[in-house]
Write a protein that holds these residues in place. Sequence first.
Motif, short mmCIF file in Angstrom:
data_model
loop_
_atom_site.label_atom_id
_atom_site.label_comp_id
_atom_site.label_asym_id
_atom_site.label_seq_id
_atom_site.Cartn_x
_atom_site.Cartn_y
_atom_site.Cartn_z
N VAL A 288 1.07 -2.71 17.47
CA VAL A 288 2.41 -2.64 16.89
C VAL A 288 3.02 -1.25 17.09
O VAL A 288 4.21 -1.10 17.26
CB VAL A 288 2.37 -3.02 15.39
CG1 VAL A 288 3.66 -2.62 14.69
CG2 VAL A 288 2.18 -4.53 15.24
N ALA B 289 3.54 1.22 15.03
CA ALA B 289 4.55 1.54 14.01
C ALA B 289 4.53 3.01 13.62
O ALA B 289 5.51 3.53 13.12
CB ALA B 289 4.31 0.68 12.76
N ILE B 290 3.40 3.69 13.83
CA ILE B 290 3.27 5.07 13.34
C ILE B 290 2.71 5.99 14.44
O ILE B 290 2.05 5.53 15.37
CB ILE B 290 2.33 5.13 12.10
CG1 ILE B 290 1.06 4.30 12.37
CG2 ILE B 290 3.05 4.66 10.86
CD1 ILE B 290 0.05 4.35 11.25
N VAL C 17 -3.86 -3.40 16.55
CA VAL C 17 -2.76 -4.27 16.10
C VAL C 17 -1.67 -4.37 17.16
O VAL C 17 -0.90 -5.33 17.19
CB VAL C 17 -2.18 -3.73 14.76
CG1 VAL C 17 -1.23 -4.73 14.16
CG2 VAL C 17 -3.31 -3.44 13.76
N CYS D 184 6.32 -1.60 10.93
CA CYS D 184 5.01 -1.97 10.36
C CYS D 184 5.04 -3.41 9.87
O CYS D 184 5.99 -3.81 9.20
CB CYS D 184 4.72 -1.01 9.20
SG CYS D 184 3.38 -1.52 8.13
N VAL D 185 3.99 -4.17 10.19
CA VAL D 185 3.94 -5.57 9.76
C VAL D 185 3.04 -5.73 8.53
O VAL D 185 2.68 -6.84 8.15
CB VAL D 185 3.47 -6.50 10.90
CG1 VAL D 185 4.49 -6.52 12.02
CG2 VAL D 185 2.09 -6.09 11.43
N SER D 186 2.66 -4.60 7.92
CA SER D 186 1.90 -4.61 6.66
C SER D 186 0.57 -5.34 6.76
O SER D 186 0.13 -5.95 5.79
CB SER D 186 2.73 -5.23 5.52
OG SER D 186 3.90 -4.51 5.32
N CYS D 187 -0.06 -5.27 7.94
CA CYS D 187 -1.34 -5.97 8.09
C CYS D 187 -2.46 -5.27 7.32
O CYS D 187 -3.48 -5.87 7.00
CB CYS D 187 -1.72 -6.06 9.56
SG CYS D 187 -2.03 -4.45 10.31
N GLY D 188 -2.29 -3.97 7.05
CA GLY D 188 -3.30 -3.24 6.30
C GLY D 188 -4.53 -2.85 7.11
O GLY D 188 -5.52 -2.36 6.57
N GLU D 189 -4.49 -3.05 8.44
CA GLU D 189 -5.66 -2.67 9.26
C GLU D 189 -5.86 -1.16 9.24
O GLU D 189 -7.00 -0.67 9.31
CB GLU D 189 -5.50 -3.18 10.70
CG GLU D 189 -5.63 -4.68 10.86
CD GLU D 189 -7.02 -5.20 10.52
OE1 GLU D 189 -8.01 -4.47 10.70
OE2 GLU D 189 -7.12 -6.35 10.05
N CYS D 190 -4.76 -0.39 9.15
CA CYS D 190 -4.90 1.08 9.06
C CYS D 190 -5.50 1.46 7.71
O CYS D 190 -6.36 2.33 7.62
CB CYS D 190 -3.54 1.75 9.24
SG CYS D 190 -2.28 1.15 8.11
N CYS E 42 -3.19 1.08 14.74
CA CYS E 42 -1.92 0.39 14.92
C CYS E 42 -1.62 0.18 16.41
O CYS E 42 -1.02 -0.81 16.80
CB CYS E 42 -0.81 1.19 14.24
SG CYS E 42 0.65 0.22 13.91
N ARG F 239 7.86 3.87 5.23
CA ARG F 239 7.08 2.92 6.02
C ARG F 239 7.73 1.53 6.06
O ARG F 239 7.67 0.83 7.06
CB ARG F 239 5.66 2.81 5.42
CG ARG F 239 4.65 2.01 6.22
CD ARG F 239 4.22 2.67 7.50
NE ARG F 239 3.71 4.01 7.35
CZ ARG F 239 2.41 4.34 7.35
NH1 ARG F 239 1.51 3.40 7.49
NH2 ARG F 239 2.04 5.58 7.24
N PHE G 297 0.83 -1.21 0.00
CA PHE G 297 0.00 0.00 0.00
C PHE G 297 0.86 1.25 0.00
O PHE G 297 2.03 1.22 0.36
CB PHE G 297 -0.98 0.02 1.19
CG PHE G 297 -0.33 -0.03 2.55
CD1 PHE G 297 0.13 1.12 3.17
CD2 PHE G 297 -0.18 -1.23 3.22
CE1 PHE G 297 0.73 1.09 4.41
CE2 PHE G 297 0.43 -1.28 4.49
CZ PHE G 297 0.87 -0.12 5.08
S1 SF4 Z 1 -0.17 -1.86 8.22
FE1 SF4 Z 1 -0.63 -2.62 10.30
S2 SF4 Z 1 1.35 -2.54 11.36
FE2 SF4 Z 1 1.55 -1.26 9.53
S3 SF4 Z 1 1.08 0.82 10.22
FE3 SF4 Z 1 -0.84 -0.10 9.45
S4 SF4 Z 1 -1.84 -0.99 11.26
FE4 SF4 Z 1 0.32 -0.59 11.79
#
Ligand code: SF4
Length: 345
Positions: free
Chosen positions: A166, A168-169, A164, A193-199, A160, A188, A143
């Motif tokens: 994490v 990261a941000i 999550v 960031c674990v790239s979960c895409g929840e954000c 995040c 990024r 993304f």
């Molecule tokens: S993708 Fe997941 S780990 Fe990365 S910034 Fe978004 S919520 Fe956080």
Amino acid sequence: MTIATITVNGLELTVDSELTILQASMKKGIYIPHLCHHNELEPVGACRLCLVEVDGNWKTLACKTKVYDGMQVKTETDEINAIRKVALELLIADHDTDCLACAQNTNCALQRVADHIGVDTARLARMKPREKVLPVDTSNPFFDFNPNRCVLCGICVRTCDEIVNVNAIDFAYRGLGTKVAGFGDKPRLESNCVSCGECLVRCPVGALTEKNYQRPVSYVKTVCSYCGCGCGLMLGVRNNRIVTAKGEPGNKASDGKLCVKGRFGFKYVNSPERLRHPLIKRESGFVAVSWDEALDYVAEKLADSKGESFAAIASAKCTNEDNYVLQKFTRSVMQTNNIDHCARL
Ligand code: SF4
Ligand code: SF4
Ligand code: SF4
């Protein structure tokens, strides 16, 4: 559940007293403009758009104020609309509003807010235009983050952190220079960031967008094939191809959330390199064979490898029953206890 009777814009509503004014109103179909609210996150009252008048004499943020019995709420007054208009204009003046080129077009919370409040182009033209275009962060393989379309709602930051875990941000810098960034404002990909895409799925505007995004025409409900968690997946389909994936809302295993594999790892389905037949390695290289031939070949080779020279590793992608059968096969047929599972790796 305790009940409260409130009045919103003259309409009497019976609602759960644990709800905020914003939640109660939205549940009853009354729209109050907002950008930073998300039902799964703690309210922060950052965008200031959900200002309402209570009991005719005080103003509050609808996302931060719980209802109480007898509460009288007005979501629109001349004063509130004037305040909202300024908040909206400040956002738009600092926003890359190329909506037609934006993946979020027609599905954007800022468009909805602007549509509701109304945009006065003459007033907007008097505001100081954006000073610089910030670079788009394309470092993540799945993304992109376009800070020029970010409304600083903080939903990604809170997702995040709160969902999550994490972190990261966060918000970096101050004032007009404020932006969402990872530690040290590095790309990024260089953050944790674990790239979960929840954000990404919660961003209310087009600031976080899936790479090569295509809007699907329908969704197919299924279960993620990657591991034994069994997360609920909704695969977005267009022209008989999977173009995107999202978590299944309310799924008992995953509650609508996904990890990087389930959310972005669907491209193998349409890959031209995908194996469609069993292959046996001959001297000339890999040769496609029938399943019967492949199974006979494997059985013959296994029969020569009984005992301690054999080991099996079971897979989290298989059912419990498949894994049970594999350990039984290893111990009883292959006559060894060399059996393990990928979940321990
Ligand atoms: S993708 Fe997941 S780990 Fe990365 S910034 Fe978004 S919520 Fe956080
Ligand atoms: S984020 Fe919304 S308002 Fe901004 S360009 Fe995209 S669609 Fe338009
Ligand atoms: S990237 Fe999206 S979710 Fe994050 S602060 Fe900006 S607008 Fe909000």
